[in-house]
Design a protein around this motif. Structure first.
Motif, PDB file in Angstrom:
ATOM      1  N   GLY A 116      18.563  54.208  35.240  1.00  0.00           N
ATOM      2  CA  GLY A 116      18.719  53.181  33.614  1.00  0.00           C
ATOM      3  C   GLY A 116      20.025  51.837  34.184  1.00  0.00           C
ATOM      4  N   PRO A 117      18.989  50.451  33.706  1.00  0.00           N
ATOM      5  CA  PRO A 117      18.520  50.147  32.636  1.00  0.00           C
ATOM      6  C   PRO A 117      17.134  50.791  32.995  1.00  0.00           C
ATOM      7  CG  PRO A 117      19.290  48.430  32.840  1.00  0.00           C
ATOM      8  CD  PRO A 117      20.482  49.587  34.026  1.00  0.00           C
ATOM      9  N   CYS A 144      16.698  46.761  26.736  1.00  0.00           N
ATOM     10  CA  CYS A 144      18.117  47.075  26.754  1.00  0.00           C
ATOM     11  C   CYS A 144      19.139  45.842  26.781  1.00  0.00           C
ATOM     12  CB  CYS A 144      17.788  48.246  28.369  1.00  0.00           C
ATOM     13  SG  CYS A 144      16.679  48.679  27.706  1.00  0.00           S
ATOM     14  N   SER A 148      24.293  48.024  30.129  1.00  0.00           N
ATOM     15  CA  SER A 148      23.972  49.125  29.589  1.00  0.00           C
ATOM     16  C   SER A 148      22.518  50.575  30.970  1.00  0.00           C
ATOM     17  CB  SER A 148      22.839  49.598  27.814  1.00  0.00           C
ATOM     18  OG  SER A 148      21.981  49.566  28.148  1.00  0.00           O
ATOM     19  N   GLU A 150      20.755  52.776  29.432  1.00  0.00           N
ATOM     20  CA  GLU A 150      19.613  53.070  28.811  1.00  0.00           C
ATOM     21  C   GLU A 150      18.325  53.372  29.236  1.00  0.00           C
ATOM     22  OE1 GLU A 150      20.047  51.385  24.331  1.00  0.00           O
ATOM     23  OE2 GLU A 150      20.139  50.290  25.979  1.00  0.00           O
TER      24      GLU A 150
END
Length: 258
Positions: A116-117, A144, A148, A150
């Motif tokens: 990720g992201p 995102c 981050s 994510e």
């Protein structure tokens, strides 16, 4: 999960979009994939973890083929030619022949691996649709938050995806709705933004937002009223609340702190 020059050469025309039927058939044979099937595309913003490229299907039975985002020209949906592609340069792309659990399990697998992201496309029904799926996965990645880790599915972020697909309108929306708020000193602005986020996450409950923020409910109420005055929008009017939520998403996705 597989990766290599051979796979990238075969996947490239499919991920670029607009591949001819002959190219689709050739790629399917070379990769050992069905022309029609349950597929998704993943675009990662960071290098793929080594564990993600191990041979063989994962626990859900999904099969993965990895390549690089560079060299897949095309037209970004909702933007000028190559807009999303330019923002994908150097990123990792995977084609996933999905298992029974679908894209949600593919996203969960990447989270387990610490990737990720990243953005995961909706499911498509054939190799010929991988170009469209890649563009949608790239759009999901853009939702995102900066910095981050994510992993998000496009279908979880559709309003934010609309915003990132129209950056000039997003900028205008932020200025129109949050203009007066953005003139405040950073600490004061952050306090109001944090309160609005907490109120939204608590389903519009002032009491629950106060408990989350560690302050009196009257403090939350007063901050929200001030936010309404600054933006000239009411949290009790659905259309105006939509404006505030979308502007908050634009602020969240910008590189600048609130």
């Amino acid at each position: 999960m597989r990766r290599g020059t051979r796979y990238g050469a075969l996947l490239g025309p499919l991920l670029a979009g607009g591949a001819t039927p002959d190219l689709v058939t050739r790629a399917a044979r070379g990769l050992g994939l069905p022309e029609r099937g349950r597929y998704a595309v993943v675009v990662l913003g960071t290098p793929v973890p080594d564990a993600a490229v191990a041979e063989g299907p994962d626990v859900d039975g999904a099969r993965w083929w990895w390549g690089a985002a560079e060299g897949f020209p095309g037209t970004a949906e909702g933007g000028s030619p190559g807009e999303v592609e330019a923002r994908e340069g150097g990123r990792e792309v995977a084609v996933v022949l999905l298992g029974p659990a679908g894209p949600a399990r593919a996203a969960a697998r990447l989270r387990e691996l610490g990737a990720g992201p990243g953005g995961v496309s909706p499911m498509v029904g054939s190799l010929a649709e991988l170009g469209a799926a890649r563009r949608l996965a790239g759009t999901a990645l853009l939702t995102c938050e900066p910095g981050s880790r994510e992993i998000v599915r496009l279908d979880e972020r559709l309003p934010a995806a609309l915003l990132v697909s129209r950056p000039e309108l997003s900028t205008r929306l932020l200025a129109e709705v949050f203009g007066p708020l953005l003139t405040l000193v950073p600490a004061e602005r952050s306090l109001l933004v944090e309160t609005l986020e907490a109120w939204l996450e608590c389903g519009g409950s002032v009491g629950r937002a106060a408990a989350r923020l560690g302050c009196h409910r009257n403090t939350v109420f007063n901050r929200l009223r001030r936010l309404e005055r600054l933006t000239a929008r009411s949290l009790s009017r659905p259309r105006e609340l939509v404006d505030l939520v979308l502007a908050l998403d634009v602020l969240r996705l910008s590189s600048a702190p609130p």
